[in-house]
Design a protein around this motif. Structure first.
Motif, PDB file in Angstrom:
ATOM      1  N   TYR A  83       7.540   4.901   4.867  1.00  0.00           N
ATOM      2  CA  TYR A  83       8.209   4.955   3.846  1.00  0.00           C
ATOM      3  C   TYR A  83       9.495   4.005   3.875  1.00  0.00           C
ATOM      4  CZ  TYR A  83      11.127   6.231   0.022  1.00  0.00           C
ATOM      5  OH  TYR A  83      11.883   6.286  -1.140  1.00  0.00           O
ATOM      6  N   ALA A  84       9.440   2.933   2.887  1.00  0.00           N
ATOM      7  CA  ALA A  84      10.776   2.071   3.054  1.00  0.00           C
ATOM      8  C   ALA A  84      11.347   1.946   1.635  1.00  0.00           C
ATOM      9  CB  ALA A  84      10.030   0.655   3.367  1.00  0.00           C
ATOM     10  N   GLY A  85      11.081   2.744   0.649  1.00  0.00           N
ATOM     11  CA  GLY A  85      11.905   2.744  -0.612  1.00  0.00           C
ATOM     12  C   GLY A  85      11.968   1.395  -1.269  1.00  0.00           C
ATOM     13  N   VAL A  86      10.737   0.526  -1.163  1.00  0.00           N
ATOM     14  CA  VAL A  86      10.651  -0.649  -1.432  1.00  0.00           C
ATOM     15  C   VAL A  86       9.986  -1.200  -3.103  1.00  0.00           C
ATOM     16  CG1 VAL A  86      10.836  -1.795   0.714  1.00  0.00           C
ATOM     17  CG2 VAL A  86       8.624  -0.913  -0.269  1.00  0.00           C
ATOM     18  N   GLU A  87      10.409  -0.375  -3.668  1.00  0.00           N
ATOM     19  CA  GLU A  87       9.684  -0.296  -5.158  1.00  0.00           C
ATOM     20  C   GLU A  87      10.141  -1.221  -6.106  1.00  0.00           C
ATOM     21  OE1 GLU A  87      10.904   2.613  -3.784  1.00  0.00           O
ATOM     22  OE2 GLU A  87       9.515   3.923  -3.702  1.00  0.00           O
ATOM     23  N   ASP A  88      11.401  -1.892  -5.761  1.00  0.00           N
ATOM     24  CA  ASP A  88      11.827  -3.146  -6.418  1.00  0.00           C
ATOM     25  C   ASP A  88      11.010  -4.283  -6.076  1.00  0.00           C
ATOM     26  OD1 ASP A  88      13.851  -1.585  -7.684  1.00  0.00           O
ATOM     27  OD2 ASP A  88      15.619  -2.493  -6.418  1.00  0.00           O
ATOM     28  N   ALA A  89      10.567  -4.248  -4.611  1.00  0.00           N
ATOM     29  CA  ALA A  89       9.833  -5.524  -4.445  1.00  0.00           C
ATOM     30  C   ALA A  89       8.492  -5.428  -5.105  1.00  0.00           C
ATOM     31  CB  ALA A  89       9.787  -5.339  -2.787  1.00  0.00           C
ATOM     32  N   LEU A  90       7.863  -4.278  -5.054  1.00  0.00           N
ATOM     33  CA  LEU A  90       6.592  -4.224  -5.674  1.00  0.00           C
ATOM     34  C   LEU A  90       6.863  -4.691  -7.223  1.00  0.00           C
ATOM     35  CD1 LEU A  90       3.441  -3.447  -6.125  1.00  0.00           C
ATOM     36  CD2 LEU A  90       4.307  -0.921  -6.532  1.00  0.00           C
ATOM     37  N   THR A  91       7.821  -4.199  -7.731  1.00  0.00           N
ATOM     38  CA  THR A  91       7.866  -4.414  -9.411  1.00  0.00           C
ATOM     39  C   THR A  91       7.992  -6.067  -9.609  1.00  0.00           C
ATOM     40  OG1 THR A  91       9.137  -2.436  -9.648  1.00  0.00           O
ATOM     41  CG2 THR A  91       9.451  -4.290 -11.264  1.00  0.00           C
ATOM     42  N   SER A  92       8.733  -6.623  -8.617  1.00  0.00           N
ATOM     43  CA  SER A  92       8.835  -7.973  -8.471  1.00  0.00           C
ATOM     44  C   SER A  92       7.412  -8.856  -8.247  1.00  0.00           C
ATOM     45  CB  SER A  92       9.760  -8.639  -7.568  1.00  0.00           C
ATOM     46  OG  SER A  92      10.064  -9.993  -7.499  1.00  0.00           O
ATOM     47  N   ALA A  93       6.905  -8.361  -7.414  1.00  0.00           N
ATOM     48  CA  ALA A  93       5.606  -8.875  -6.981  1.00  0.00           C
ATOM     49  C   ALA A  93       4.536  -8.952  -8.065  1.00  0.00           C
ATOM     50  CB  ALA A  93       5.043  -8.086  -5.761  1.00  0.00           C
ATOM     51  N   LEU A  94       4.609  -7.760  -8.797  1.00  0.00           N
ATOM     52  CA  LEU A  94       3.757  -7.657 -10.102  1.00  0.00           C
ATOM     53  C   LEU A  94       3.981  -8.687 -11.134  1.00  0.00           C
ATOM     54  CD1 LEU A  94       3.538  -3.869 -10.464  1.00  0.00           C
ATOM     55  CD2 LEU A  94       1.786  -5.446  -9.746  1.00  0.00           C
ATOM     56  N   ARG A  95       5.203  -9.029 -11.144  1.00  0.00           N
ATOM     57  CA  ARG A  95       5.661  -9.920 -12.261  1.00  0.00           C
ATOM     58  C   ARG A  95       5.181 -11.394 -11.786  1.00  0.00           C
ATOM     59  NH1 ARG A  95      10.673  -6.762 -12.859  1.00  0.00           N
ATOM     60  NH2 ARG A  95      11.555  -7.869 -11.421  1.00  0.00           N
ATOM     61  N   VAL A  96       5.429 -11.661 -10.593  1.00  0.00           N
ATOM     62  CA  VAL A  96       4.852 -12.855  -9.864  1.00  0.00           C
ATOM     63  C   VAL A  96       3.351 -12.966 -10.038  1.00  0.00           C
ATOM     64  CG1 VAL A  96       4.768 -14.367  -7.681  1.00  0.00           C
ATOM     65  CG2 VAL A  96       6.808 -13.027  -8.232  1.00  0.00           C
ATOM     66  N   VAL A 102       0.763  -1.175   0.180  1.00  0.00           N
ATOM     67  CA  VAL A 102      -0.081   0.010  -0.014  1.00  0.00           C
ATOM     68  C   VAL A 102       0.788   1.200   0.006  1.00  0.00           C
ATOM     69  CG1 VAL A 102      -1.853  -1.056   0.949  1.00  0.00           C
ATOM     70  CG2 VAL A 102      -0.297  -0.147   2.369  1.00  0.00           C
ATOM     71  N   GLU A 103       0.130   2.440  -0.386  1.00  0.00           N
ATOM     72  CA  GLU A 103       0.927   3.494  -0.505  1.00  0.00           C
ATOM     73  C   GLU A 103       1.921   4.237   0.704  1.00  0.00           C
ATOM     74  OE1 GLU A 103       1.684   5.327  -2.900  1.00  0.00           O
ATOM     75  OE2 GLU A 103       0.459   4.767  -4.541  1.00  0.00           O
ATOM     76  N   ALA A 104       1.429   3.718   1.889  1.00  0.00           N
ATOM     77  CA  ALA A 104       2.201   4.111   2.898  1.00  0.00           C
ATOM     78  C   ALA A 104       3.730   3.841   3.060  1.00  0.00           C
ATOM     79  CB  ALA A 104       1.649   3.488   4.320  1.00  0.00           C
ATOM     80  N   TYR A 105       4.121   2.663   2.283  1.00  0.00           N
ATOM     81  CA  TYR A 105       5.218   2.095   2.056  1.00  0.00           C
ATOM     82  C   TYR A 105       6.051   2.956   1.005  1.00  0.00           C
ATOM     83  CZ  TYR A 105       3.876  -1.223   5.539  1.00  0.00           C
ATOM     84  OH  TYR A 105       3.483  -1.632   6.614  1.00  0.00           O
ATOM     85  N   PHE A 106       5.462   3.640   0.097  1.00  0.00           N
ATOM     86  CA  PHE A 106       6.034   4.319  -1.106  1.00  0.00           C
ATOM     87  C   PHE A 106       5.807   5.918  -1.088  1.00  0.00           C
ATOM     88  CE2 PHE A 106       4.252  -0.131  -1.902  1.00  0.00           C
ATOM     89  CZ  PHE A 106       5.363  -0.492  -2.427  1.00  0.00           C
ATOM     90  N   ALA A 107       5.288   6.393  -0.350  1.00  0.00           N
ATOM     91  CA  ALA A 107       5.183   7.607  -0.040  1.00  0.00           C
ATOM     92  C   ALA A 107       6.091   8.322   0.598  1.00  0.00           C
ATOM     93  CB  ALA A 107       3.828   8.286   0.295  1.00  0.00           C
ATOM     94  N   PRO A 108       7.266   9.111   0.212  1.00  0.00           N
ATOM     95  CA  PRO A 108       8.334   9.591   0.959  1.00  0.00           C
ATOM     96  C   PRO A 108       7.811  10.374   2.316  1.00  0.00           C
ATOM     97  CG  PRO A 108       8.716  10.005  -1.287  1.00  0.00           C
ATOM     98  CD  PRO A 108       7.310   9.485  -1.436  1.00  0.00           C
TER      99      PRO A 108
END
Length: 213
Positions: free
Chosen positions: A44-57, A33-39
């Motif tokens: 905020y955790a800067g975890v955009e790469d994890a989301l990108t991977s999750a979308l592929r999975v 959810v947005e809480a982990y992506f909004a600076p």
């Protein structure tokens, strides 16, 4: 074994088994959810790469006809249904109903055939219908990705195993606010509760499901 032995060697004495893959998996993506992506969010955790991977999975799971479950956290105004968890972690105010920090990030909007499971505590199993839903559908394998690795992913992983599901945690599709808790918890989950696997390995498994079945 000496306490200062190499970490892998030390753990290999007691752990190191494999859960293996089941035949009927479900994918559970935890709290993207947005809480982990909004600076400007305290979470905020800067975890955009994890989301990108999750979308592929997720795409691979959907192509294989595998059920997809998305979890989020929502609290009543004032957090009166959050109990001690809400008291302990003030940042959970970001998940009070209506706060935009609880929204889905771009690309992860729920599809019509996906289940959205709303929870108030770390584990996706605690106080929810998840175990019953998976059991009723004949699921024997839970695939996990999400946020954060040391919190809700770990709690869900332990409960998945405890409910009798083979459990795989996709390392690339998990994230945390600091690399050390992320790595430590992946290591421990892999030792005791689940198989921690790569995105590539889980996509290969999903692509071969018809052969497995």
């Amino acid at each position: 074994m000496a306490a200062n032995a190499a970490l892998e060697d030390n753990y290999a004495v007691a752990f190191g088994g494999k859960a293996g893959f089941g035949r009927f998996p479900a994918l559970v993506l935890i709290d993207f959810v947005e809480a982990y992506f909004a600076p400007d969010s305290p979470l905020y955790a800067g975890v955009e790469d994890a989301l990108t991977s999750a979308l592929r999975v997720r795409e691979a799971a959907r192509a294989a006809g595998v059920p997809v479950i998305l979890t989020n956290v929502t609290y009543h105004p004032g957090g009166i249904d959050g109990g001690r968890f809400f008291e302990k972690v003030p940042a959970l105010e970001a998940f009070i109903a209506g706060n935009p920090m609880g929204a889905w990030p771009k690309g992860l909007e729920p599809q019509a055939d996906e289940i959205v499971l709303t929870k108030q505590y770390p584990s996706a199993f605690f106080g929810t219908s998840l175990a019953a839903t998976l059991t009723a559908r004949g699921i024997d394998q839970v695939i996990l990705g999400g946020l954060s690795t040391s919190g809700c992913v770990r709690a869900t992983c332990v409960d998945a195993m405890s409910h009798g599901f083979r459990t795989a945690v996709v390392a690339d599709a998990c994230g945390d606010r600091h690399p050390e808790p992320h790595k430590a918890n992946l290591f421990d989950m892999n030792a005791k509760y689940a198989d921690v696997v790569s995105e590539e390995a889980i996509i290969t498994y999903l692509s071969e499901l018809e052969t497995i079945r």
